[in-house]
Design an enzyme around this catalytic site. Structure first.
Site, PDB file in Angstrom:
ATOM      1  N   GLU A 465       0.766  -1.257   0.000  1.00 47.48           N
ATOM      2  CA  GLU A 465       0.000   0.000   0.000  1.00 47.48           C
ATOM      3  C   GLU A 465       0.788   1.292   0.000  1.00 47.48           C
ATOM      4  O   GLU A 465       0.240   2.346   0.271  1.00 47.48           O
ATOM      5  CB  GLU A 465      -0.991   0.024   1.183  1.00 47.48           C
TER       6      GLU A 465
HETATM    7  C1  BMA Z   1      -5.108  -3.147   4.907  1.00 45.77           C
HETATM    8  C2  BMA Z   1      -3.820  -3.770   5.381  1.00 45.77           C
HETATM    9  C3  BMA Z   1      -3.432  -3.358   6.734  1.00 45.77           C
HETATM   10  C4  BMA Z   1      -4.596  -3.053   7.638  1.00 45.77           C
HETATM   11  C5  BMA Z   1      -5.909  -3.399   7.035  1.00 45.77           C
HETATM   12  C6  BMA Z   1      -7.075  -2.991   7.864  1.00 45.77           C
HETATM   13  O1  BMA Z   1      -4.925  -2.139   4.013  1.00 45.77           O
HETATM   14  O2  BMA Z   1      -2.816  -3.645   4.440  1.00 45.77           O
HETATM   15  O3  BMA Z   1      -2.579  -2.267   6.655  1.00 45.77           O
HETATM   16  O4  BMA Z   1      -4.441  -3.684   8.837  1.00 45.77           O
HETATM   17  O5  BMA Z   1      -5.981  -2.753   5.833  1.00 45.77           O
HETATM   18  O6  BMA Z   1      -7.138  -1.615   8.086  1.00 45.77           O
END
Ligand code: BMA
Length: 862
Positions: A465
């Site tokens: 991300e």
């Molecule tokens: C996603 C993951 C984590 C996170 C989850 C929930 O984007 O990559 O970074 O724990 O969301 O928020």
């Protein structure tokens, strides 16, 4: 944790090598076990002590281990997971710690032998001293460190001391000297994590506590060798088909001094010699390559497409007529391609294994403990087997955790689970200076070389991300542009170059999500996608059906774990509600409870008590993810994968997981087993109000089936029934029935009906599903009465249930240890449903019956 298996030891040098070659490597390995020759590699994992730097007394320590778990084992701290102990234990990561081992070194007198200490994981800022002399300064948890120690070793009482500096204090002065701060959105506290090559999740996450550990977290070994040794054996798959496999076996050999040598490659299982070479080796590192062909190879397939056949190769090196080392490596032969081809929707994103496009059904994996050294092979086996049993075929090792232990990948190979492997970078910007990049280079090489022979690994991905965060989380606007230049250096130059050099057969993908810079990283046309408008964006679950990704690598929704799991960290007082201070300490998402309540109010009445709230939260999560996943499967081949967030937990907590910290299945996991059924029947109402029954067939076989659709009144009457024969082609998704709802309901109200659909092949129900047409709270369902009958067989008990009316998310519970093979399922009137219970220990039918409780969704509300 070894990168490969050493099958021979230095003692062998005195033996007759021609005889040895004749015996073959597999047989040799057996011989060593039987006769117990001193090993080439000696474990130095036991006998360690530790203390806080500057204090007097030493305490026993575990290796592999962490300071936190060592303090716990010595009863110096309370259980870090209990109540809100996390808060009062933060001091541990602000202190320095030291570990000590005193050991004898037999053979120290055998002159000419090379001795090397190998540290497979030091967490993280560590100075290592052998007999008071500094031999190593380490600064990366993910690297393997090797140090030549021959001249320093004594025959007796060698003292090995490792001094760990606080991973937080280490970084603070460096940060203070900068005029910018690297974003690190998950660090709970000082944002030091981007500067340190250490598991990001330990600094705190929205499902994880903050325990910034130190310690010797992987094995320590003393390696002895002489003349020549094999460092690595890499099996490169040049061209593989059912008819023939052409492979290159690349043997990395280190020699003390240039010499004539012979190198042999064997099939380790049969002992058969595949190839051999006589050649001159030069001082230092040498690569010796063998090109071999295997006729009619037994291929490795992901689960559901064939067997998980493995080959084991072994290489042996001899100098003169003395065999000096052997090394073996397991791998599976297959082709694996991430196919990205232009099509009507943009560019495809699909994994093709042995020529078969595989729809990836899976989830995101986080480390199974915030103290990763507690995760045993058995725990890995339980969790990964659960995922396979829930019909998954892919798991994403998410970039905020760790490069997992060898055991994880060995089990993935064995179970046929494909692995999407991130490099360990997540939700932060990282430095781009020379030292940092060199450190990452060594880390990436170590881990690629360790893992590249696992057939399960499908893809290397730069990070989690970060590309989307730069563009969409205001990072670009609020930070100096050199941060993006540094990003480019790391994720667009360094890592892809290393993958190309050390594992050219696999694809590198820059970030998840990404479009490989062809479009916005969130694009539906190209690349993978994370969709968080449901949950973070607060949009209703139905929004999932408006998204048309090419590959959905994250989407998710939170729930609470089972009461038994909650009980493990709470007192009865703490369980008065989900907002007590202790429950809040185990809910790491700032808006978590509020979001669960908001969505729950949309779907359900108010749960009647705490336990019912936990149960309802699980059903809510499972229903939401089911809705999204079935849509993402129905639109295959446009979309070719679903990895929901998240498979598991690293401590007991409210989170997006399908299995909790103890491996207990939440409702989502049972639902997963059904909505990930390789052949799926999926009823839904389309945007125009038509009822549709789709059948998705992920398998490589055509299926001859019968589809049965029933419309029930909530009072139990059957209002309508349709049966049709269907030839379902392999690897397809098709609509099998389309009816106007009005016609089907024949005047009944949407609030009064339940539609069930099943697909039967060879008299076996291969998928069953249910649809309600309004939110559950509007369904005029009365509490069902469920009769049951128990029988037993060799495996355990069978509970046969019948219900007088449609019953939702029926949950069976027993206080007897064991597991229900299915659970949280719907019962339709007039139909018997059998559920198996497998007790852990022998139990009488009478005791099981007494312990059994059956509830359905209606019981959660007063
Ligand atoms: C996603 C993951 C984590 C996170 C989850 C929930 O984007 O990559 O970074 O724990 O969301 O928020």
């Amino acid at each position: 944790m070894l990168t490969g298996k050493r099958t021979q030891n230095s003692k062998l040098k005195t033996r007759n090598s021609s005889l040895l070659r004749f015996l073959g490597a597999a047989f040799l390995a057996m011989l060593f076990c039987v006769f117990g020759f001193a090993a080439d590699e000696r474990s130095l994992d036991s006998g360690w002590e530790f203390r806080e730097t500057g204090t007097e007394s030493w305490m026993p320590a575990s290796v592999p281990g962490t300071v936190h778990t060592d303090l716990l084992n010595n009863k110096k701290i309370e259980d870090p997971f209990y109540r809100d102990n996390e808060k009062s234990l933060q001091w541990i990561s602000k202190r320095d710690w030291e570990y000590r081992l005193v050991f004898n070194a037999p053979q120290a007198d055998s002159k000419g032998e090379r001795k090397e200490l190998v540290f497979e994981g030091l967490d993280t800022y560590a100075d290592v001293f052998l007999n008071s002399k500094k031999i190593l300064s380490a600064d990366n948890m993910f690297r393997t460190w090797r140090v030549e120690v021959g001249t320093l070793l004594r025959e007796r009482a060698n003292e090995l001391v490792i001094k760990f500096r606080s991973p937080i204090n280490e970084v603070l002065p460096r940060m203070a000297a900068l005029d910018y701060e690297l974003p690190a959105s998950n660090d709970q506290g000082e944002k030091t994590s981007p500067y340190t090559r250490k598991a990001p999740y330990q600094f705190g996450w929205d499902w994880g506590p903050r325990f910034v550990t130190s310690g010797i977290w992987r094995n320590v070994r003393l390696v002895s060798w002489e003349k020549a040794r094999i460092l690595d054996l890499n099996i490169i798959q040049d061209d593989v088909s059912k008819r023939k496999a052409r492979i290159t076996a690349s043997v990395e050999i280190e020699v003390e001094a240039g010499a004539d040598a012979s190198v042999v490659l064997n099939d380790a299982k049969t002992g058969k010699r595949l190839a051999s070479k006589g050649l001159g080796l030069v001082e230092g590192r040498n690569n010796v390559e063998f090109e071999i062909e295997i006729d009619n190879p037994r291929l490795w397939y992901p689960v559901g497409f064939g067997d998980q056949e493995m080959y084991e190769f072994s290489a042996e090196v001899s100098i003169g007529d003395r065999s000096t080392d052997a090394f073996s490596r397991r791998t599976g032969l297959r082709t694996l391609e991430l196919r990205q081809k232009p099509d009507n929707y943009g560019t495809s994103f699909e994994f093709v294994v042995n020529g078969i496009p595989v729809f990836a059904r899976g989830a995101n994996w986080i480390p199974a403990d915030v103290f990763p050294t507690r995760v045993t092979r058995e725990k890995y086996r339980t969790l990964l087997t659960s995922l396979r049993d829930a019909n998954m075929n892919m798991i994403r090792v998410w970039g905020g955790g760790i490069y997992e232990d060898d055991a994880f990948y060995e089990l993935a190979d064995e179970l046929g689970l494909l692995v999407w492997q991130d490099f360990m970078f997540a939700c932060s910007m990282y430095p781009g200076d020379k030292d940092f990049l060199e450190n990452v280079r060594a880390e990436a090489i170590d881990n690629i070389k360790r893992l590249r022979n696992h057939p399960s690994i499908a893809l290397w991905v730069g990070n989690n991300e970060i590309e989307t965060a730069w563009l969409h989380w205001d990072w670009k606007e609020n930070n100096p542009s050199h941060m993006w230049d540094d990003y480019q250096k790391l994720f667009n130059r360094l890592l892809p170059e290393i993958v190309e050099e050390f594992d050219p057969g696999r694809t590198y993908w820059p970030s998840s999500p990404s479009s490989n810079y062809q479009a916005d990283p969130e694009s539906e046309r190209i690349g993978d996608m994370h969709y968080w408008q449901v949950w973070h964006g607060g949009k209703p679950f139905e929004e999932y059906t408006k998204v048309f990704p090419r590959f959905m690598s994250e989407y998710g929704f939170q729930s609470f774990p089972e009461l038994e799991t909650v009980a493990s960290f709470t007192t009865p007082e703490d369980r008065k509600g989900i907002e007590t201070p202790v429950m809040l300490a185990h809910q790491k998402h700032p808006r978590g409870n509020q979001l669960i309540r908001t969505y729950m109010e949309r779907e359900f009445p108010q749960p009647k008590d705490f336990e019912s709230f936990l149960y309802a939260s699980q059903v809510l999560q499972a229903e939401g993810i089911k809705l999204g996943t079935e849509h993402f499967r129905r639109i295959m081949p446009r979309n070719m994968g679903t990895l929901y967030w998240q498979a598991n937990d690293c401590w007991p907590v409210a989170s997006w997981s399908a299995m909790d910290y103890f491996g207990r299945w939440k409702a989502l996991m049972y639902y997963t087993k059904r909505f990930y059924s390789p052949v799926l029947v999926s009823p839904y109402v389309d945007q125009r109000g038509q009822l549709k029954i789709d059948v998705v067939n992920d398998t490589n076989e055509n299926v001859h089936a019968k589809i049965i659709v029933n419309v029930f009144h909530v009072d139990g009457r059957r209002l309508n029934s349709i049966e049709l024969d269907a030839e379902v082609s392999k690897l397809s998704s098709t609509t099998r029935l389309e009816r106007s709802l009005a016609e089907l309901l024949a005047g009944f109200d949407k609030t009064d009906v339940v539609i069930s659909a099943e697909i039967v092949s060879d008299d076996r129900v291969i998928s069953m599903n249910r649809l309600i047409l309004v939110p559950y709270k509007e369904v005029r369902a009365k509490r069902p009465s469920i009769d049951f009958n128990i029988t037993s067989d060799a495996e355990g008990f069978l509970v046969e249930m019948t219900a007088d009316r449609p019953s939702f998310a029926v949950k069976l519970e027993s206080t007897i240890e064991g597991r229900f093979v299915d659970n949280f399922l719907d019962l339709m009137p007039g139909r018997k449903t059998k559920i198996r219970f497998i007790p852990r220990n022998p139990t009488s039918q009478e005791d099981f019956k007494k312990s059994l409780q059956i509830v359905s969704l209606a019981d959660a509300f007063s």
